[in-house]
Design a protein around this motif. Sequence first.
Motif, PDB file in Angstrom:
ATOM      1  N   GLU A 242       0.983  -1.099   0.101  1.00 42.34           N
ATOM      2  CA  GLU A 242       0.071   0.160   0.127  1.00 42.34           C
ATOM      3  C   GLU A 242       0.864   1.159   0.131  1.00 42.34           C
ATOM      4  N   TYR A 243      -0.037   2.165  -0.380  1.00 43.24           N
ATOM      5  CA  TYR A 243       0.906   3.624  -0.506  1.00 43.24           C
ATOM      6  C   TYR A 243       1.282   4.390   0.828  1.00 43.24           C
ATOM      7  N   ASP A 244       2.266   4.649   1.116  1.00 42.33           N
ATOM      8  CA  ASP A 244       2.554   5.485   2.367  1.00 42.33           C
ATOM      9  C   ASP A 244       2.971   6.824   1.972  1.00 42.33           C
ATOM     10  N   GLY A 245       1.763   7.849   2.276  1.00 40.39           N
ATOM     11  CA  GLY A 245       1.564   9.144   1.540  1.00 40.39           C
ATOM     12  C   GLY A 245       2.687   9.993   2.270  1.00 40.39           C
ATOM     13  N   SER A 246       3.067   9.706   3.642  1.00 42.23           N
ATOM     14  CA  SER A 246       3.928  10.445   4.395  1.00 42.23           C
ATOM     15  C   SER A 246       5.427  10.213   3.918  1.00 42.23           C
ATOM     16  N   ASN A 247       5.700   9.032   3.230  1.00 36.74           N
ATOM     17  CA  ASN A 247       7.049   8.998   2.755  1.00 36.74           C
ATOM     18  C   ASN A 247       7.083   8.797   1.444  1.00 36.74           C
ATOM     19  N   ARG A 248       5.802   8.867   0.774  1.00 42.33           N
ATOM     20  CA  ARG A 248       5.779   8.661  -0.700  1.00 42.33           C
ATOM     21  C   ARG A 248       6.380   7.517  -1.497  1.00 42.33           C
ATOM     22  N   LEU A 249       6.132   6.501  -0.646  1.00 44.58           N
ATOM     23  CA  LEU A 249       6.516   5.322  -1.096  1.00 44.58           C
ATOM     24  C   LEU A 249       5.648   4.058  -0.850  1.00 44.58           C
ATOM     25  N   TRP A 250       5.729   3.099  -1.555  1.00 43.61           N
ATOM     26  CA  TRP A 250       4.834   1.914  -1.667  1.00 43.61           C
ATOM     27  C   TRP A 250       5.385   0.855  -0.617  1.00 43.61           C
ATOM     28  N   THR A 251       4.808   0.588   0.498  1.00 38.41           N
ATOM     29  CA  THR A 251       5.395  -0.414   1.509  1.00 38.41           C
ATOM     30  C   THR A 251       4.722  -1.739   1.293  1.00 38.41           C
ATOM     31  N   TRP A 252       5.637  -2.631   1.473  1.00 42.46           N
ATOM     32  CA  TRP A 252       4.922  -4.101   1.296  1.00 42.46           C
ATOM     33  C   TRP A 252       5.406  -4.671   2.636  1.00 42.46           C
ATOM     34  N   TRP A 253       4.361  -5.826   3.190  1.00 46.24           N
ATOM     35  CA  TRP A 253       4.795  -6.713   3.918  1.00 46.24           C
ATOM     36  C   TRP A 253       4.238  -7.862   3.813  1.00 46.24           C
ATOM     37  N   SER A 254       4.408  -9.010   4.545  1.00 45.76           N
ATOM     38  CA  SER A 254       3.592 -10.379   4.605  1.00 45.76           C
ATOM     39  C   SER A 254       3.033 -10.694   6.000  1.00 45.76           C
ATOM     40  N   PRO A 255       1.827 -10.874   6.025  1.00 48.83           N
ATOM     41  CA  PRO A 255       1.221 -11.522   7.236  1.00 48.83           C
ATOM     42  C   PRO A 255       1.957 -13.145   7.685  1.00 48.83           C
ATOM     43  N   LEU A 256       2.702 -13.685   6.648  1.00 51.47           N
ATOM     44  CA  LEU A 256       3.381 -14.827   7.150  1.00 51.47           C
ATOM     45  C   LEU A 256       4.637 -14.844   8.211  1.00 51.47           C
ATOM     46  N   ALA A 257       5.209 -13.648   8.083  1.00 53.29           N
ATOM     47  CA  ALA A 257       6.209 -13.511   9.007  1.00 53.29           C
ATOM     48  C   ALA A 257       6.372 -12.127   9.571  1.00 53.29           C
ATOM     49  N   GLU A 258       6.646 -11.996  10.822  1.00 52.80           N
ATOM     50  CA  GLU A 258       6.698 -10.756  11.741  1.00 52.80           C
ATOM     51  C   GLU A 258       7.917  -9.923  11.323  1.00 52.80           C
ATOM     52  N   ASP A 259       7.914  -8.511  11.308  1.00 51.84           N
ATOM     53  CA  ASP A 259       8.847  -7.640  10.943  1.00 51.84           C
ATOM     54  C   ASP A 259       9.657  -7.933   9.707  1.00 51.84           C
TER      55      ASP A 259
END
Length: 82
Positions: A34-51
């Motif tokens: 999803e788009y992170d408007g405060s940093n103007r970057l797209w952030t990705w993550w996975s619910p399969l692994a923390e951090d």
Amino acid sequence: MPRSVITWTQDVTAGVPLPRFVGRVGAVQVAICEYDGSNRLWTWWSPLAEDIWGHGQDAGAAQQACEAWLRGWIENFRPFFA
């Protein structure tokens, strides 16, 4: 780059497309981008692994980075399925 088995779909609320994509393999949700408007970057993550997360300049770059990470991570489990 290998062909992706992840299907990315854009989230929609009340008929309005959101700057957020959910990645699934079959019925299993494996990633979010999803788009992170405060940093103007797209952030990705996975619910399969923390951090585990990363950024991309656009949605496609973030999705590719996420897929590359997931491929490497899941490879660690290959001996369990052999």
